[in-house]
Scaffold this motif. Structure first.
Motif, mmCIF file in Angstrom:
data_model
loop_
_atom_site.group_PDB
_atom_site.id
_atom_site.type_symbol
_atom_site.label_atom_id
_atom_site.label_comp_id
_atom_site.label_asym_id
_atom_site.label_seq_id
_atom_site.Cartn_x
_atom_site.Cartn_y
_atom_site.Cartn_z
ATOM 1 N N CYS A 86 0.841 -1.196 0.000
ATOM 2 C CA CYS A 86 0.000 0.000 0.000
ATOM 3 C C CYS A 86 0.878 1.250 0.000
ATOM 4 O O CYS A 86 1.837 1.344 0.761
ATOM 5 N N THR A 87 0.547 2.210 -0.841
ATOM 6 C CA THR A 87 1.314 3.451 -0.912
ATOM 7 C C THR A 87 1.020 4.368 0.265
ATOM 8 O O THR A 87 1.765 5.324 0.496
ATOM 9 N N VAL A 88 -0.034 4.074 1.029
ATOM 10 C CA VAL A 88 -0.392 4.915 2.172
ATOM 11 C C VAL A 88 0.202 4.357 3.463
ATOM 12 O O VAL A 88 0.955 5.025 4.163
ATOM 13 N N CYS A 89 -0.141 3.107 3.786
ATOM 14 C CA CYS A 89 0.275 2.528 5.075
ATOM 15 C C CYS A 89 1.452 1.567 4.945
ATOM 16 O O CYS A 89 1.992 1.109 5.949
ATOM 17 N N GLU A 90 1.832 1.238 3.722
ATOM 18 C CA GLU A 90 2.959 0.354 3.413
ATOM 19 C C GLU A 90 2.745 -1.100 3.843
ATOM 20 O O GLU A 90 3.689 -1.888 3.865
ATOM 21 N N GLU A 91 1.512 -1.467 4.157
ATOM 22 C CA GLU A 91 1.176 -2.856 4.446
ATOM 23 C C GLU A 91 0.937 -3.581 3.127
ATOM 24 O O GLU A 91 0.704 -2.960 2.090
ATOM 25 N N GLU A 92 0.947 -4.918 3.173
ATOM 26 C CA GLU A 92 0.690 -5.697 1.965
ATOM 27 C C GLU A 92 -0.759 -5.519 1.504
ATOM 28 O O GLU A 92 -1.673 -5.476 2.324
ATOM 29 N N ILE A 93 -0.928 -5.428 0.195
ATOM 30 C CA ILE A 93 -2.263 -5.424 -0.403
ATOM 31 C C ILE A 93 -2.647 -6.884 -0.594
ATOM 32 O O ILE A 93 -1.846 -7.678 -1.097
ATOM 33 N N ALA A 94 -3.866 -7.238 -0.190
ATOM 34 C CA ALA A 94 -4.307 -8.629 -0.290
ATOM 35 C C ALA A 94 -4.218 -9.111 -1.736
ATOM 36 O O ALA A 94 -4.544 -8.382 -2.676
ATOM 37 N N GLU A 95 -3.783 -10.360 -1.899
ATOM 38 C CA GLU A 95 -3.636 -10.928 -3.241
ATOM 39 C C GLU A 95 -4.959 -10.914 -3.996
ATOM 40 O O GLU A 95 -4.993 -10.631 -5.200
ATOM 41 N N ASP A 109 -8.321 -1.145 3.495
ATOM 42 C CA ASP A 109 -8.570 -0.220 4.598
ATOM 43 C C ASP A 109 -8.269 1.219 4.202
ATOM 44 O O ASP A 109 -9.057 2.126 4.485
ATOM 45 N N CYS A 110 -7.160 1.449 3.555
ATOM 46 C CA CYS A 110 -6.805 2.809 3.117
ATOM 47 C C CYS A 110 -7.748 3.306 2.020
ATOM 48 O O CYS A 110 -8.079 4.492 1.980
ATOM 49 N N ALA A 111 -8.208 2.410 1.167
ATOM 50 C CA ALA A 111 -9.174 2.792 0.133
ATOM 51 C C ALA A 111 -10.486 3.213 0.779
ATOM 52 O O ALA A 111 -11.098 4.214 0.377
ATOM 53 N N ARG A 112 -10.935 2.477 1.777
ATOM 54 C CA ARG A 112 -12.172 2.832 2.501
ATOM 55 C C ARG A 112 -12.008 4.181 3.193
ATOM 56 O O ARG A 112 -12.912 5.007 3.175
ATOM 57 N N ASN A 113 -10.878 4.354 3.858
ATOM 58 C CA ASN A 113 -10.632 5.624 4.550
ATOM 59 C C ASN A 113 -10.633 6.808 3.582
ATOM 60 O O ASN A 113 -11.136 7.877 3.912
ATOM 61 N N ALA A 114 -10.084 6.620 2.401
ATOM 62 C CA ALA A 114 -10.053 7.672 1.404
ATOM 63 C C ALA A 114 -11.461 8.013 0.921
ATOM 64 O O ALA A 114 -11.779 9.178 0.676
#
Length: 117
Positions: A86-95, A109-114
């Motif tokens: 993820c470019t926001v939180c740097e966690e892995e994006i689910a496959e 999660d970051c997409a929802r927050n946005a």
């Protein structure tokens, strides 16, 4: 660099989609040109239809350009080893999320927050 996903599979999908968009856009270049003002040849309603088609074609071209940019960004992230994070939180994006759209840059999660923010 992520080793839990098949990067080659995602790269092939991204490259194929990029080529499809490029070919489709190249085939539509003539649709965004100026609308003729020759009134005897074209009535007012026909001209309005042509102008509407032109506006829709330009909007479509913008969307295609944005998708091509997202794809190119994803390919660049593959080269740098950042793909799948993820470019926001740097966690892995689910496959599964990447399988639905390999050009995504954010986790769910970051997409929802946005969307909420």
């Amino acid at each position: 660099m992520r080793t839990d996903i098949d990067l080659n599979k995602f790269r092939q999908r991204l490259e194929k989609r990029f080529e499809e968009l490029s070919a489709w856009q190249d085939g539509r270049k003539d649709q965004s040109g100026p609308v003729e003002l020759d009134q005897p040849r074209m009535g007012r309603l026909t001209r309005m239809d042509a102008m509407q088609q032109q506006a829709m074609s330009r909007a479509s071209d913008r969307l295609i350009a944005l998708e091509r940019q997202r794809i190119q960004t994803a390919l660049n992230r593959m080269e740098s080893g950042d793909y799948g994070y993820c470019t926001v939180c740097e966690e892995e994006i689910a496959e599964g999320r990447l399988q639905s759209d390999p050009s995504l840059l954010t986790c769910i999660d970051c997409a929802r927050n946005a969307e909420q923010g």
